[in-house]
Motif scaffolding. Sequence first.
Motif, PDB file in Angstrom:
ATOM      1  N   SER A  80     -15.778  58.547  73.856  1.00 25.75           N
ATOM      2  CA  SER A  80     -15.784  57.895  75.166  1.00 25.75           C
ATOM      3  C   SER A  80     -14.778  58.567  76.090  1.00 25.75           C
ATOM      4  CB  SER A  80     -15.392  56.420  74.931  1.00 25.75           C
ATOM      5  OG  SER A  80     -15.046  55.788  76.125  1.00 25.75           O
ATOM      6  N   GLY A  81     -14.952  58.358  77.375  1.00 20.07           N
ATOM      7  CA  GLY A  81     -13.938  58.701  78.369  1.00 20.07           C
ATOM      8  C   GLY A  81     -13.422  60.130  78.306  1.00 20.07           C
ATOM      9  N   ILE A  82     -12.104  60.261  78.311  1.00 18.59           N
ATOM     10  CA  ILE A  82     -11.446  61.570  78.394  1.00 18.59           C
ATOM     11  C   ILE A  82     -11.805  62.458  77.194  1.00 18.59           C
ATOM     12  CG2 ILE A  82      -9.178  62.711  78.336  1.00 18.59           C
ATOM     13  CD1 ILE A  82      -8.103  60.225  79.945  1.00 18.59           C
ATOM     14  N   GLY A  83     -11.810  61.882  76.011  1.00 23.72           N
ATOM     15  CA  GLY A  83     -12.103  62.660  74.799  1.00 23.72           C
ATOM     16  C   GLY A  83     -13.533  63.178  74.796  1.00 23.72           C
ATOM     17  N   LEU A  84     -14.441  62.338  75.241  1.00 25.93           N
ATOM     18  CA  LEU A  84     -15.850  62.729  75.291  1.00 25.93           C
ATOM     19  C   LEU A  84     -16.057  63.852  76.317  1.00 25.93           C
ATOM     20  CD1 LEU A  84     -18.865  62.123  74.573  1.00 25.93           C
ATOM     21  CD2 LEU A  84     -18.842  60.432  76.386  1.00 25.93           C
ATOM     22  N   ALA A  85     -15.480  63.677  77.497  1.00 26.57           N
ATOM     23  CA  ALA A  85     -15.620  64.702  78.545  1.00 26.57           C
ATOM     24  C   ALA A  85     -14.988  66.017  78.089  1.00 26.57           C
ATOM     25  CB  ALA A  85     -14.969  64.219  79.843  1.00 26.57           C
ATOM     26  N   THR A  86     -13.868  65.923  77.387  1.00 30.48           N
ATOM     27  CA  THR A  86     -13.185  67.129  76.898  1.00 30.48           C
ATOM     28  C   THR A  86     -14.048  67.849  75.859  1.00 30.48           C
ATOM     29  OG1 THR A  86     -11.055  66.113  77.355  1.00 30.48           O
ATOM     30  CG2 THR A  86     -11.047  67.965  75.825  1.00 30.48           C
ATOM     31  N   ALA A  87     -14.642  67.082  74.967  1.00 31.38           N
ATOM     32  CA  ALA A  87     -15.524  67.690  73.957  1.00 31.38           C
ATOM     33  C   ALA A  87     -16.693  68.393  74.645  1.00 31.38           C
ATOM     34  CB  ALA A  87     -16.029  66.621  72.988  1.00 31.38           C
ATOM     35  N   ASN A  88     -17.280  67.715  75.622  1.00 36.56           N
ATOM     36  CA  ASN A  88     -18.429  68.311  76.339  1.00 36.56           C
ATOM     37  C   ASN A  88     -18.048  69.630  76.994  1.00 36.56           C
ATOM     38  OD1 ASN A  88     -20.045  66.196  75.695  1.00 36.56           O
ATOM     39  ND2 ASN A  88     -19.812  65.123  77.645  1.00 36.56           N
ATOM     40  N   LEU A  89     -16.874  69.670  77.600  1.00 39.31           N
ATOM     41  CA  LEU A  89     -16.462  70.873  78.328  1.00 39.31           C
ATOM     42  C   LEU A  89     -16.060  72.000  77.362  1.00 39.31           C
ATOM     43  CD1 LEU A  89     -16.025  71.934  81.224  1.00 39.31           C
ATOM     44  CD2 LEU A  89     -13.642  71.193  81.037  1.00 39.31           C
ATOM     45  N   LEU A  90     -15.263  71.656  76.361  1.00 42.88           N
ATOM     46  CA  LEU A  90     -14.789  72.697  75.439  1.00 42.88           C
ATOM     47  C   LEU A  90     -15.945  73.324  74.652  1.00 42.88           C
ATOM     48  CD1 LEU A  90     -11.403  71.303  74.057  1.00 42.88           C
ATOM     49  CD2 LEU A  90     -11.833  72.666  76.110  1.00 42.88           C
ATOM     50  N   ALA A  91     -16.981  72.529  74.399  1.00 40.33           N
ATOM     51  CA  ALA A  91     -18.140  73.050  73.656  1.00 40.33           C
ATOM     52  C   ALA A  91     -18.743  74.245  74.381  1.00 40.33           C
ATOM     53  CB  ALA A  91     -19.192  71.959  73.501  1.00 40.33           C
ATOM     54  N   LYS A  92     -18.594  74.266  75.692  1.00 41.48           N
ATOM     55  CA  LYS A  92     -19.209  75.346  76.488  1.00 41.48           C
ATOM     56  C   LYS A  92     -18.220  76.477  76.779  1.00 41.48           C
ATOM     57  CE  LYS A  92     -22.012  71.690  78.165  1.00 41.48           C
ATOM     58  NZ  LYS A  92     -21.915  70.501  78.970  1.00 41.48           N
ATOM     59  N   HIS A  93     -17.012  76.415  76.172  1.00 37.88           N
ATOM     60  CA  HIS A  93     -15.984  77.426  76.480  1.00 37.88           C
ATOM     61  C   HIS A  93     -15.337  78.018  75.233  1.00 37.88           C
ATOM     62  CE1 HIS A  93     -16.375  75.725  80.508  1.00 37.88           C
ATOM     63  NE2 HIS A  93     -15.911  76.883  80.914  1.00 37.88           N
ATOM     64  N   ASN A  94     -16.139  78.486  74.311  1.00 37.49           N
ATOM     65  CA  ASN A  94     -15.591  79.257  73.203  1.00 37.49           C
ATOM     66  C   ASN A  94     -14.684  78.471  72.250  1.00 37.49           C
ATOM     67  OD1 ASN A  94     -16.076  81.821  72.227  1.00 37.49           O
ATOM     68  ND2 ASN A  94     -14.030  82.551  72.806  1.00 37.49           N
ATOM     69  N   PHE A  95     -15.015  77.219  72.019  1.00 33.40           N
ATOM     70  CA  PHE A  95     -14.290  76.435  71.012  1.00 33.40           C
ATOM     71  C   PHE A  95     -15.300  75.865  70.016  1.00 33.40           C
ATOM     72  CE2 PHE A  95     -11.622  76.281  74.777  1.00 33.40           C
ATOM     73  CZ  PHE A  95     -10.359  76.516  74.265  1.00 33.40           C
ATOM     74  N   LYS A  96     -14.869  75.704  68.757  1.00 27.97           N
ATOM     75  CA  LYS A  96     -15.636  74.945  67.769  1.00 27.97           C
ATOM     76  C   LYS A  96     -14.986  73.570  67.698  1.00 27.97           C
ATOM     77  CE  LYS A  96     -15.520  77.959  64.180  1.00 27.97           C
ATOM     78  NZ  LYS A  96     -15.990  78.576  62.926  1.00 27.97           N
ATOM     79  N   ARG A 150     -16.846  55.017  66.285  1.00 30.84           N
ATOM     80  CA  ARG A 150     -18.255  54.692  66.545  1.00 30.84           C
ATOM     81  C   ARG A 150     -19.164  55.853  66.129  1.00 30.84           C
ATOM     82  NH1 ARG A 150     -17.193  52.273  72.472  1.00 30.84           N
ATOM     83  NH2 ARG A 150     -15.496  53.786  72.317  1.00 30.84           N
ATOM     84  N   LYS A 151     -19.675  55.708  64.883  1.00 29.65           N
ATOM     85  CA  LYS A 151     -20.438  56.792  64.255  1.00 29.65           C
ATOM     86  C   LYS A 151     -21.703  57.131  65.040  1.00 29.65           C
ATOM     87  CE  LYS A 151     -21.931  58.068  59.657  1.00 29.65           C
ATOM     88  NZ  LYS A 151     -22.402  57.598  58.372  1.00 29.65           N
ATOM     89  N   ASP A 152     -22.360  56.102  65.583  1.00 35.03           N
ATOM     90  CA  ASP A 152     -23.609  56.355  66.317  1.00 35.03           C
ATOM     91  C   ASP A 152     -23.358  57.280  67.509  1.00 35.03           C
ATOM     92  OD1 ASP A 152     -22.055  54.253  67.322  1.00 35.03           O
ATOM     93  OD2 ASP A 152     -23.749  53.322  68.360  1.00 35.03           O
ATOM     94  N   ARG A 153     -22.251  57.043  68.199  1.00 35.91           N
ATOM     95  CA  ARG A 153     -21.925  57.895  69.352  1.00 35.91           C
ATOM     96  C   ARG A 153     -21.578  59.308  68.902  1.00 35.91           C
ATOM     97  NH1 ARG A 153     -18.742  55.009  74.257  1.00 35.91           N
ATOM     98  NH2 ARG A 153     -19.799  53.011  74.275  1.00 35.91           N
ATOM     99  N   LEU A 154     -20.827  59.406  67.794  1.00 33.70           N
ATOM    100  CA  LEU A 154     -20.449  60.745  67.296  1.00 33.70           C
ATOM    101  C   LEU A 154     -21.688  61.538  66.910  1.00 33.70           C
ATOM    102  CD1 LEU A 154     -17.318  59.982  65.057  1.00 33.70           C
ATOM    103  CD2 LEU A 154     -17.324  61.151  67.272  1.00 33.70           C
ATOM    104  N   GLU A 155     -22.633  60.851  66.257  1.00 38.26           N
ATOM    105  CA  GLU A 155     -23.855  61.539  65.821  1.00 38.26           C
ATOM    106  C   GLU A 155     -24.634  62.059  67.021  1.00 38.26           C
ATOM    107  OE1 GLU A 155     -25.506  58.484  63.358  1.00 38.26           O
ATOM    108  OE2 GLU A 155     -24.633  59.349  61.523  1.00 38.26           O
ATOM    109  N   LYS A 156     -24.729  61.205  68.043  1.00 38.72           N
ATOM    110  CA  LYS A 156     -25.479  61.596  69.248  1.00 38.72           C
ATOM    111  C   LYS A 156     -24.792  62.804  69.917  1.00 38.72           C
ATOM    112  CE  LYS A 156     -26.830  59.558  73.553  1.00 38.72           C
ATOM    113  NZ  LYS A 156     -26.196  58.664  74.481  1.00 38.72           N
ATOM    114  N   GLN A 157     -23.476  62.717  69.992  1.00 37.67           N
ATOM    115  CA  GLN A 157     -22.681  63.763  70.632  1.00 37.67           C
ATOM    116  C   GLN A 157     -22.781  65.076  69.861  1.00 37.67           C
ATOM    117  OE1 GLN A 157     -21.873  63.076  73.366  1.00 37.67           O
ATOM    118  NE2 GLN A 157     -20.593  64.784  73.983  1.00 37.67           N
TER     119      GLN A 157
END
Length: 252
Positions: free
Chosen positions: A13-29, A36-43
């Motif tokens: 959620s929130g800051i952590g979710l947005a950070t994951a979304n952005l870093l995924a597109k910038h050379n990070f694993k 909340r497992k359902d959200r993690l799975e979707k993400q």
Amino acid sequence: MSKRIVLITGATSGIGLATANLLAKHNFKLIICGRRKDRLEKQKALLSDFTEVKMLTFDVRDQEAVKKAIHSLLDEWQKIDVLINNAGNAHGLDPIQTGNVHDWDAMIDINVKGLLYVSREVIPGMTERKSGHIVNMGSIAGKEVYPNGNVYSASKFAVDALTKGMRMDLNPFGIKVTSINPGLVETEFSLVRFKGDQDRAATVYKDIKPLTAQNIAEIVLFVLQQPDHVVLADITVFPTAQASSTIVKRES
Ligand code: NDP
Ligand code: 8X3
């Protein structure tokens, strides 16, 4: 350059979710964490189009669960380059004399002890490899106290102290330590603080343009993109409408 491995707590959620979304597109694993497992799975499914992603489901309050989750990672994933200690929330907004003890426990256990438990499992790998970067999500509440913010502020003052302590102790190992201290960011934060009361949560951001989780994610990315010899140690960020914890210019 090979992709750095980032572990982000509170990535549902929130800051952590947005950070994951952005870093995924910038050379990070990514290793995305939360309860909340359902959200993690979707993400994980969404981000796997961009990078390799692992998910760990645990409550940061549970030290054994933290340990087990991090040690369940395969060897190559245990080499965490960047730890983003972001999981946390405020619970309640009450004067100290009528504060809810369960809320106090939650804030201290999650925001302070949880951050310590996760750090304790990740940092030894960094010291062994003599490299790494820890980003602690503090708050303006960890720099100045506001009425009824008492225990949440105390928990974030503790994060500030831990950030400074980490920077000193980890200095010999060349490990970077950054704290980011936002003011008002519209996420699920106020919904959690007010126990699901949407109307009350909305009043926090009424008649201002608050920061977004994306704004903070972009700061995290900037912090992580600095050259090896540069560390952004301590960043405070407000929406333009905010001058301090208590001074907020509302357009009404
Ligand atoms: P959200 O409520 O949107 O996100 C909080 C995240 O923390 C969720 O992913 C949640 O995941 C995770 N979390 C909470 N409790 C636990 C727990 N016990 N174990 C594991 N994970 C947990 O809020 P924000 O994104 O706004 O908050 C992120 C950080 O930013 C917090 O540390 C907060 O204090 C800080 N901050 C927020 C500000 C704001 O105005 N929003 C301003 C300044 C700092 P899940 O529930 O799935 O476990
Ligand atoms: C969140 C910002 O001002 O609501 O840490 O405490 S505030």
